[in-house]
Design a protein around this motif. Sequence first.
Motif, mmCIF file in Angstrom:
data_model
loop_
_atom_site.group_PDB
_atom_site.id
_atom_site.type_symbol
_atom_site.label_atom_id
_atom_site.label_comp_id
_atom_site.label_asym_id
_atom_site.label_seq_id
_atom_site.Cartn_x
_atom_site.Cartn_y
_atom_site.Cartn_z
ATOM 1 N N CYS A 111 0.863 -1.178 0.000
ATOM 2 C CA CYS A 111 0.000 0.000 0.000
ATOM 3 C C CYS A 111 0.895 1.222 0.000
ATOM 4 O O CYS A 111 1.712 1.394 0.910
ATOM 5 N N ALA A 112 0.778 2.059 -1.012
ATOM 6 C CA ALA A 112 1.548 3.306 -1.045
ATOM 7 C C ALA A 112 0.991 4.273 -0.011
ATOM 8 O O ALA A 112 -0.187 4.201 0.379
ATOM 9 N N GLY A 113 1.825 5.194 0.446
ATOM 10 C CA GLY A 113 1.427 6.103 1.511
ATOM 11 C C GLY A 113 0.425 7.161 1.115
ATOM 12 O O GLY A 113 -0.023 7.939 1.970
ATOM 13 N N ASP A 114 0.035 7.198 -0.169
ATOM 14 C CA ASP A 114 -0.934 8.202 -0.606
ATOM 15 C C ASP A 114 -2.205 7.597 -1.201
ATOM 16 O O ASP A 114 -3.113 8.330 -1.576
ATOM 17 N N ASP A 115 -2.287 6.271 -1.294
ATOM 18 C CA ASP A 115 -3.479 5.621 -1.837
ATOM 19 C C ASP A 115 -4.371 5.130 -0.699
ATOM 20 O O ASP A 115 -4.010 5.200 0.471
ATOM 21 N N TYR A 116 -5.550 4.599 -1.043
ATOM 22 C CA TYR A 116 -6.417 4.072 -0.003
ATOM 23 C C TYR A 116 -7.374 3.030 -0.591
ATOM 24 O O TYR A 116 -7.473 2.868 -1.816
ATOM 25 N N PHE A 117 -8.062 2.295 0.319
ATOM 26 C CA PHE A 117 -8.903 1.175 -0.079
ATOM 27 C C PHE A 117 -10.315 1.334 0.477
ATOM 28 O O PHE A 117 -10.514 1.920 1.550
ATOM 29 N N ALA A 118 -11.282 0.754 -0.228
ATOM 30 C CA ALA A 118 -12.631 0.633 0.312
ATOM 31 C C ALA A 118 -12.602 -0.330 1.501
ATOM 32 O O ALA A 118 -11.759 -1.235 1.552
ATOM 33 N N PRO A 119 -13.507 -0.168 2.472
ATOM 34 C CA PRO A 119 -13.460 -0.995 3.691
ATOM 35 C C PRO A 119 -13.514 -2.491 3.435
ATOM 36 O O PRO A 119 -12.900 -3.275 4.167
ATOM 37 N N GLU A 120 -14.218 -2.932 2.399
ATOM 38 C CA GLU A 120 -14.361 -4.363 2.124
ATOM 39 C C GLU A 120 -13.304 -4.900 1.161
ATOM 40 O O GLU A 120 -13.355 -6.068 0.757
ATOM 41 N N SER A 121 -12.325 -4.072 0.794
ATOM 42 C CA SER A 121 -11.327 -4.487 -0.190
ATOM 43 C C SER A 121 -10.556 -5.721 0.259
ATOM 44 O O SER A 121 -10.426 -6.698 -0.488
ATOM 45 N N LEU A 122 -10.028 -5.717 1.469
ATOM 46 C CA LEU A 122 -9.203 -6.832 1.924
ATOM 47 C C LEU A 122 -10.028 -8.108 2.068
ATOM 48 O O LEU A 122 -9.579 -9.194 1.659
ATOM 49 N N ALA A 123 -11.213 -8.015 2.633
ATOM 50 C CA ALA A 123 -12.071 -9.193 2.784
ATOM 51 C C ALA A 123 -12.384 -9.820 1.432
ATOM 52 O O ALA A 123 -12.362 -11.052 1.280
ATOM 53 N N THR A 124 -12.669 -8.984 0.446
ATOM 54 C CA THR A 124 -12.982 -9.486 -0.893
ATOM 55 C C THR A 124 -11.773 -10.165 -1.514
ATOM 56 O O THR A 124 -11.891 -11.233 -2.138
ATOM 57 N N CYS A 125 -10.600 -9.574 -1.337
ATOM 58 C CA CYS A 125 -9.387 -10.156 -1.908
ATOM 59 C C CYS A 125 -9.019 -11.472 -1.224
ATOM 60 O O CYS A 125 -8.625 -12.440 -1.889
ATOM 61 N N VAL A 126 -9.137 -11.535 0.099
ATOM 62 C CA VAL A 126 -8.830 -12.768 0.816
ATOM 63 C C VAL A 126 -9.764 -13.886 0.361
ATOM 64 O O VAL A 126 -9.324 -15.018 0.083
ATOM 65 N N ALA A 127 -11.050 -13.600 0.260
ATOM 66 C CA ALA A 127 -12.006 -14.613 -0.191
ATOM 67 C C ALA A 127 -11.693 -15.083 -1.601
ATOM 68 O O ALA A 127 -11.845 -16.267 -1.928
#
Length: 295
Positions: free
Chosen positions: A93-109
Amino acid sequence: MTSATPRVSIGIPVYNCEAYLEKTLTSVLDQTYSDFEVVLSDNASTDRSAEICRDFAARDPRIRLTAHPVNRGAQLNFRFVFQASRAPYFRWCAGDDYFAPESLATCVATLDANADAVLCYPRTVLVDASGNFLREYDDNLELRSDDPVTRYYQAVTQIVLVNVIYGLMRSDAVRRTGLISHFFGADAVFVAELALHGKFVAIDRPLFFRRMHETASSSMHGDPERLQAYLDPSRAGRPIPLLWYTLFERLKAPLRAPIGALDRVRILTFLARNAIMRRDELAAQLPALLDRKKA
């Protein structure tokens, strides 16, 4: 709460991004999937970035903070956060970008459901410095072929913005690559090599937000010396033989990959043909290469 060994490591290399860093860290810590650690590494920032890192680390035990005493360049910082990670899944994760709250859960699944995939990534939304919508971006890198050479060709020829490097990866596959080297374009070289280790799966949801602003590395492409100083200050100040660096790293990739001898020959032949097509450019960069070899 995280387990003793978290399932996901999120590596965040930081350098002088105080205007965006709080939004970035908040978006990471507010993920709906919580079994992760954050490997946060400040590269001797001269603005308030280090202070912000310390503040967040004091508030959340999932963060492991390293503060480097000197600026070693973005390349070494990106490598560091991966090498310091512990989990079977990894995301930069770059220090200037960001993710939607469900991004990690969706990627893990998605990785859990695709055992032959080494990377999955959501759709990218490009935003400006203030977070205003610019456009959605199709990375066009869903690489589902069973043939590793086909995946490699597609990665080399279809990649433009290297947003997929901020997807979720299998750490064991990343460890078998050469990681990100010290020159502009090395992130794309890394992505192509990773495709030799497994498939890429695209998630058709806009869950990753990439900032496009004047101090981002993507804005330095017209100034190669400034970009090189950002990536690796120790190599700044001299002409940069990018084509040679790219060729050398691409030649190493099939030798490391878990592929057969015939597939190695197919890739090396492809690279040789590409080098012949660009022989005039390679010849023009040869003095710069020799100069760097002597230094």
